[in-house]
Each structure stands twice: as C-alpha cells, then as structure tokens.
Scaffold this motif. Structure first.
Motif, PDB file in Angstrom:
ATOM      1  N   ALA A   1      61.782 -96.297  62.568  1.00 35.47           N
ATOM      2  CA  ALA A   1      61.990 -95.187  61.636  1.00 35.47           C
ATOM      3  C   ALA A   1      61.441 -95.522  60.255  1.00 35.47           C
ATOM      4  O   ALA A   1      60.839 -94.676  59.589  1.00 35.47           O
ATOM      5  CB  ALA A   1      63.485 -94.862  61.546  1.00 35.47           C
ATOM      6  N   LYS A   2      61.614 -96.779  59.831  1.00 30.88           N
ATOM      7  CA  LYS A   2      61.097 -97.195  58.527  1.00 30.88           C
ATOM      8  C   LYS A   2      59.576 -97.099  58.493  1.00 30.88           C
ATOM      9  O   LYS A   2      58.985 -96.668  57.501  1.00 30.88           O
ATOM     10  CB  LYS A   2      61.550 -98.622  58.247  1.00 30.88           C
ATOM     11  CG  LYS A   2      61.024 -99.201  56.949  1.00 30.88           C
ATOM     12  CD  LYS A   2      61.510-100.642  56.780  1.00 30.88           C
ATOM     13  CE  LYS A   2      60.913-101.276  55.524  1.00 30.88           C
ATOM     14  NZ  LYS A   2      61.336-102.698  55.396  1.00 30.88           N
TER      15      LYS A   2
ATOM     16  N   GLN B   1      58.263 -93.316  58.573  1.00 37.17           N
ATOM     17  CA  GLN B   1      58.841 -92.402  57.593  1.00 37.17           C
ATOM     18  C   GLN B   1      57.737 -91.655  56.848  1.00 37.17           C
ATOM     19  O   GLN B   1      56.757 -92.240  56.409  1.00 37.17           O
ATOM     20  CB  GLN B   1      59.709 -93.190  56.600  1.00 37.17           C
ATOM     21  CG  GLN B   1      60.492 -92.299  55.632  1.00 37.17           C
ATOM     22  CD  GLN B   1      61.422 -93.113  54.753  1.00 37.17           C
ATOM     23  OE1 GLN B   1      61.356 -94.330  54.743  1.00 37.17           O
ATOM     24  NE2 GLN B   1      62.288 -92.459  54.026  1.00 37.17           N
ATOM     25  N   GLY B   2      57.897 -90.356  56.713  1.00 39.96           N
ATOM     26  CA  GLY B   2      56.880 -89.537  56.079  1.00 39.96           C
ATOM     27  C   GLY B   2      55.855 -88.959  57.039  1.00 39.96           C
ATOM     28  O   GLY B   2      55.081 -88.090  56.663  1.00 39.96           O
TER      29      GLY B   2
ATOM     30  N   LEU C   1      62.766 -86.830  61.079  1.00 45.25           N
ATOM     31  CA  LEU C   1      63.758 -87.661  61.741  1.00 45.25           C
ATOM     32  C   LEU C   1      65.171 -87.156  61.422  1.00 45.25           C
ATOM     33  O   LEU C   1      65.433 -86.612  60.340  1.00 45.25           O
ATOM     34  CB  LEU C   1      63.626 -89.125  61.291  1.00 45.25           C
ATOM     35  CG  LEU C   1      62.247 -89.777  61.472  1.00 45.25           C
ATOM     36  CD1 LEU C   1      62.258 -91.182  60.924  1.00 45.25           C
ATOM     37  CD2 LEU C   1      61.844 -89.758  62.936  1.00 45.25           C
TER      38      LEU C   1
ATOM     39  N   ASP D   1      69.078 -88.671  61.353  1.00 43.19           N
ATOM     40  CA  ASP D   1      69.887 -89.896  61.411  1.00 43.19           C
ATOM     41  C   ASP D   1      71.094 -89.635  62.313  1.00 43.19           C
ATOM     42  O   ASP D   1      71.942 -88.795  62.016  1.00 43.19           O
ATOM     43  CB  ASP D   1      70.335 -90.279  59.998  1.00 43.19           C
ATOM     44  CG  ASP D   1      70.975 -91.661  59.968  1.00 43.19           C
ATOM     45  OD1 ASP D   1      71.308 -92.196  61.050  1.00 43.19           O
ATOM     46  OD2 ASP D   1      71.134 -92.205  58.855  1.00 43.19           O
TER      47      ASP D   1
ATOM     48  N   PHE E   1      67.849 -93.052  65.182  1.00 41.77           N
ATOM     49  CA  PHE E   1      67.241 -91.855  64.618  1.00 41.77           C
ATOM     50  C   PHE E   1      66.625 -91.027  65.752  1.00 41.77           C
ATOM     51  O   PHE E   1      66.053 -91.585  66.679  1.00 41.77           O
ATOM     52  CB  PHE E   1      66.155 -92.206  63.599  1.00 41.77           C
ATOM     53  CG  PHE E   1      66.668 -92.932  62.381  1.00 41.77           C
ATOM     54  CD1 PHE E   1      66.969 -92.246  61.221  1.00 41.77           C
ATOM     55  CD2 PHE E   1      66.873 -94.300  62.429  1.00 41.77           C
ATOM     56  CE1 PHE E   1      67.434 -92.917  60.114  1.00 41.77           C
ATOM     57  CE2 PHE E   1      67.331 -94.981  61.318  1.00 41.77           C
ATOM     58  CZ  PHE E   1      67.630 -94.294  60.155  1.00 41.77           C
TER      59      PHE E   1
END
Length: 626
Positions: free
Chosen positions: A591-592, A595-596, A600, A602, A618
C-alpha cells in the motif's frame, strides 16, 4: 587415332549452325522474358493492392483512434461517478463541462441517472452541448421525452457495457450527421445511470471526400449495418446501403462484399464500379472500435498503370538484349557446337549418375580442348567428392537426429520452467546460479472462491474447462506486467513480480490484480447462462523474500522447485485467504509503494492465520484517474 595425333582446328562452322543457335537462344530469351514479366507484373499488382489496403487500414486506424479518444471521456466520467456518485444537478453539469473542455471533438455530453423507484418515477438527466457562444445546458428528464426508453440509454443499460449508436441525423442540430457513445455507471452489478458523448461526423465526410486516391479514385465509409456514412454521392449518405445498391442494380457481388465488410473483415477485391463504369479495386478495413468499414476504391486502369509501364520497358529491353545476344552468339558459335555437344552428352551421363563418364574426341589446342580436359578432371574429382559426401551425409543425418531429440526435450521442458529460472540460466548457461538469494519482490496469490463446492456441482471436464478458461484469460495481463507464474494449484496461482525499482513491481502486481478482476467479469459475462459466475479473491504483499531453488533429495532422485519463501510470501497467501467476494487485499508495504496510483480502503489491523502480529490490511478499489 590417339589424342596427340589430332590436328588443331582452324575453320569455323558459322554458316551451318548460326541460324539454329540464334533461333534457340531467341526462344529461350523470350520465354525467360515472359516469365520475368509475369512475375514482375504480379509483384507490382500485389504492391498496388497492398498500398490500397494499407491506405484503407491507416484511415480506419486513424478514425478508430479519434473515436477512442472521444469514448474515453464518458467512460472515464462513468467510472469516476461510480465511486463518488452524483450530488446534484450543478455537480453533474460541472463534471460534463470539464470532460468536454478537454476534448473538442465532443459536440455534447449527457448524464442520465436510473429512474428512482416508487409509483411516480423520479427522473434526472442533464445535457451540455457546444454553441458558438460557449457551453449550454438543458434537461432531458421531461415525461414527454422519457429518456429511459431512448436507445442511447436503454441499450447500454440492458447490456451493462458501453456501446456506440448507429449514426443519425440530428434534426435539432441542423441536420448534422452524428453518432453517440453511451457508457453505463454500474454499482454492484446494477445500472445507476448512463454517460453519453455526441460526435459530429461532418469532418469525417470532408476527409473522406478529400482523400488522395489517385486521379479518379474515391473512398467511402459504411456503418455496421452497411449504410453509407460517407459516400462519393452525397445523396447516398444515410439513405442508401451497399445492400440496397446490390438489390437495385442486381449485383450479388456487392451483396457478398457488404457481408464481408459488416463482419469486420479486411481485404482487396476487383469488382465493377458501384457507381457504374469500368472495374475498380476496392480495399476495405474495419474500424474495430465501432464496427464500421473504411473503403478505398481505385480504377483498375490506375492500379495496372505501373504494370503497363513495366511491360513497355521490358519489351524495349528484351529487344535490345536479343540483338546484342545474337551478335555475341554469332561470334562465339563457330567451333563450339560439336565440342559442346560432346561435353553436353558427357555432362548428361554424369548427371544421370554415371560418375565414370569421361569426354573424348575433342581436339586440343584451344580453350574448348582445355575445357574438355578440365571436365575430365572435374568428373574424376566429383566421383571422389561424391563418395566423401555420402559418408559425411550419413554422419550429418545422425547428428541432426540427435540435435532434433535435444531440441524436442528443451522445448518440452521450457513449458514447465518459470521465466526467472530461464533468465538465470541465460546469464550463465555453463554454471547457472539457482541458489536462493534475498530479493525484493511482490507476491500475488489468487484463489477461486468456493472451488470445493463447484467441484462437487460441476462435472470434471467442465470444471477443467472453467479453470483453464479463466486462468488463460489472465495470462496476457500477467506477462504484460512482468509477472512470473511460480506455483499453481487446482484453484489458485502464485505469481512473483520483480523489478530493479521496488515501487514498480508493487504497482505492476496491483495493476495485474485489477486487470485479472476485469477479465473475471468479462468471462463471467461470456459464460452467463451456462455456468454460475466465478469469484476470484486476491492477496498481494511486497518486501524481501528468499528467491531461488529448493532441492529435495531422496533415494528415487532429486526434485527441484523455484519459488519465493519467507514472511512476505506467507502474508500474501493469508491476505488472499482473507479476501472475499472478489476483493483485492494488499499488505502495508505494498500500500505504501502504490499510494497515489490506486484507490485504497483501510480495512484496519487484521489477525492472519499463522501470523503472530495483526497486519494492517488495505482493499484496492481501482486505479486513480491520471
């Protein structure tokens, strides 16, 4: 008489043989010229046909790209509104204007919501269109218009997928020829509304009329029903079809041609001119995005013009060549006829397999005598070489047989060897490094939900067909995203993604997961009515894993497997098991990294089986708009 007793020859035999030799040479030259002309003519005709077909395909591809750029606006808006919904009329008008401002080819866009339930249906439909003064808007939700019954709304709502309408004259827009692209908004399998884009086809008519197809060529465009969308005669547009012309002029060839076009075929055919007149060559290619057909026509006289020019040029060259050849033969024929006959007879015996054949009776003292001596030397050498070649041929056949066996073994093994293993072997074929090494990877596990229950309800052959059909549809997306299928089970796959950029392979894995879910929806639609829909649950995790071979040794032999092991792989498998109803779950590291790039949700910390600490999970909702 011995060879040494023969006297050198001084007289020539031109007066007796020149006529016969020249006649033979002329016949051979003429035959070669005719064959060469026929082959060159066919090549030129084929090149002209290929040029016509390339022109039709290029125009069809360009038209398809333009229509695809138009369809992207309503399709993208529909996907966006599926996530955020429609708050009010001002919000809808703002969204329509924003999407139209980025695409000047769009004449107008509409956003129509599905009627609300109840005794009196509530309707909502906003329409924005271009004018010389700027954007204007209007409502289409009047009871008299009843937009839910209109084809632009009804057809995509029933099909559950975007569609292009048949072209039509927009009576309210000054009789402009237009077509409409409609994209449904879906939520949990239900149609929540439709987004449309109207496109004017006036520019297409101008471009088709201005297309350069020689001096007297022309082009036209047919709709999916065979109706003329652009034509050499304006009165044909939307009033005639290729089938109506076939009936009017009793032309079954036009009917057959039209059937090929509406089926999306491409090709080049010679037919009488649909407008009347001499034959023409028609090249046609499909506009796949809308099911139309782009046709380019060139008169046969223009198509064959290069062939006719080549004919004149070759006749001139053939005449000059025969004249020069006659002069050369006239000079050389004296003194060659009889020795050549002897040499020809010897060569024929040699060619028939008489390797002991030798030439005798040719007087020495000139080049022909030397040629005879060289021929006898050659025949002796050839006899020895043939024997040597036969021996080597036998050795070569044995070697080729062994090579063929090795290639068959290699080709068979390639089907079972992962791509990453092939890459390592290619790096060092003599001593490949297959040991495990710590590598940053993204691991994707997918699982068929309810596989055991399906196996009990579906026959074995049909179950095997289902698994192969669904998994085969994933293969292109896996390879396009540089995935490596590492392990397979009856109802699942393990796929490893690697890249020098850790963020890239995480994005590739999630993009592949989204693509797989789209393919699942397509195959479910394809098999609707025959089988129950299939649900695929997916888990993705990223991080460092031990990637390489594992070796198991026993008395019966050694078994090798190539995989990624460690907590990253275990967590990915558990995430896949946690997912339900076709969800895509990813770990915190994945997910990190993405991201963008993706939307997603949570899901909070989750306790996974055989994982000591809770894992932040996620859910992937889909890609974010660029």
């Amino acid at each position: 008489m011995s060879e040494m007793a023969l006297r050198p020859r001084w007289l020539r035999l031109r007066s007796r043989f020149v006529i016969f030799v020249l006649s033979g040479v002329a016949v051979v030259a003429l035959a070669m010229a005719l064959i060469s002309h026929q082959e060159a003519s066919q090549a030129l005709l084929k090149a002209s046909q290929e040029h016509l077909l390339s022109l039709a395909q290029a125009q069809a591809a360009e038209l398809g790209r333009r229509l695809e750029s138009v369809s992207a606006a309503p399709r993208g808006l529909a996907l966006s509104l599926e996530q955020v919904g429609v708050r009010d009329r001002d919000f809808a008008l703002t969204m329509l204007r924003e999407h139209m401002s980025g695409n000047p080819r769009i004449f107008g866009m509409a956003l129509a919501l599905a009627p609300a339930g109840g005794p009196t249906r509530r309707l909502f439909s906003a329409y924005v269109y271009r004018t010389p003064q700027g954007f204007k808007s209007m409502d289409l939700d009047s009871p008299a218009y009843d937009y839910p019954s209109q084809n632009w709304y009804l057809i995509p709502a029933l099909l559950g997928r975007p569609v292009w309408s048949e072209p039509y004259f927009d009576e309210g827009g000054g009789g402009v020829l237009m077509t409409t692209y409609s994209a449904p908004m879906l939520a949990q399998g239900q149609v929540k509304g439709v987004v449309t884009a109207d496109v004017s086809l006036q520019e297409l008519e101008r471009e088709v009329h201005s297309l350069d197809v020689g001096n007297r060529g022309y082009a036209f465009v047919l709709t999916q029903q065979g109706t003329f969308l652009a034509a050499p005669f304006r009165e044909w547009v939307m009033r005639q079809s290729i089938f109506s012309l076939a009936e009017q002029y009793q032309r079954p060839d036009l009917r057959n041609l039209g059937q090929l076009m509406v089926r999306g075929r491409s090709g080049v055919l010679r037919v009488p001119d649909p407008r009347g007149g001499p034959p023409v060559w028609l090249a046609f290619a499909p506009v796949k995005e809308v099911g139309w057909s782009y046709v380019v026509a060139a008169p046969e006289s223009e198509v064959l013009a290069p062939v006719q020019s080549l004919t004149r040029h070759q006749l001139y060259i053939a005449g000059v060549g025969l004249l020069i050849m006659g002069l050369v033969i006239l000079v050389m024929v004296v003194g060659l006829t009889k020795p050549v006959q002897l040499l020809t007879t010897g060569a024929r015996r040699l060619a028939s397999g008489d390797l002991g054949s030798r030439v005798s009776g040719i007087r020495p003292g000139d080049e022909v005598g030397e040629l005879a001596d060289s021929f006898n030397t050659m025949a002796g050498d050839l006899q020895a070489h043939v024997a040597e070649l036969q021996r080597k041929r036998k050795e070569l056949e044995d070697s080729l047989h062994r090579i063929e066996l090795l290639e068959n073994i290699q080709n068979t093994l390639n089907k079972f060897v992962p791509t990453s293993v092939k890459a390592r072997i290619a790096e060092a074929p003599e001593a490949p490094d297959l040991n495990k090494r710590e590598t940053d990877v993204s691991v994707l596990f997918l699982d068929v939900a309810g596989y055991t229950r399906m196996s009990e309800q579906v026959a074995g052959e049909e179950m095997n067909f289902l698994i192969e059909r669904y998994f085969s549809s994933f293969l292109d997306d896996i390879y396009q995203n540089k995935g490596d299928i590492n392990e397979t089970a009856g109802d699942g796959l393990m796929i490893i993604f690697q890249d020098q950029d850790p963020g890239q392979h995480a994005v590739s894995a999630v993009r592949c997961a989204v693509a797989i879910q789209n393919k699942v929806a397509q195959v479910n639609q394809e098999l609707k009515g025959r089988f129950q829909p299939v649900t695929i649950n997916i888990g993705v995790n990223s991080g460092a894993a031990q990637v390489g071979s594992s070796r198991f040794e026993g008395l019966a032999g050694t078994r090798w497997t190539f995989t990624a092991s460690g907590p990253v792989t275990n967590t990915a498998a558990r995430l896949g098991a946690l997912a339900t109803q076709g969800q895509i779950y990813i770990g915190p590291e994945t997910a990190k990294r993405v991201q963008g790039r993706f939307a997603l949700k949570d899901m909070g910390p989750q306790q996974l089986k055989n994982v000591a600490q809770p894992v932040q999970v996620f859910q992937v909702l889909g890609p974010l708009n660029a």
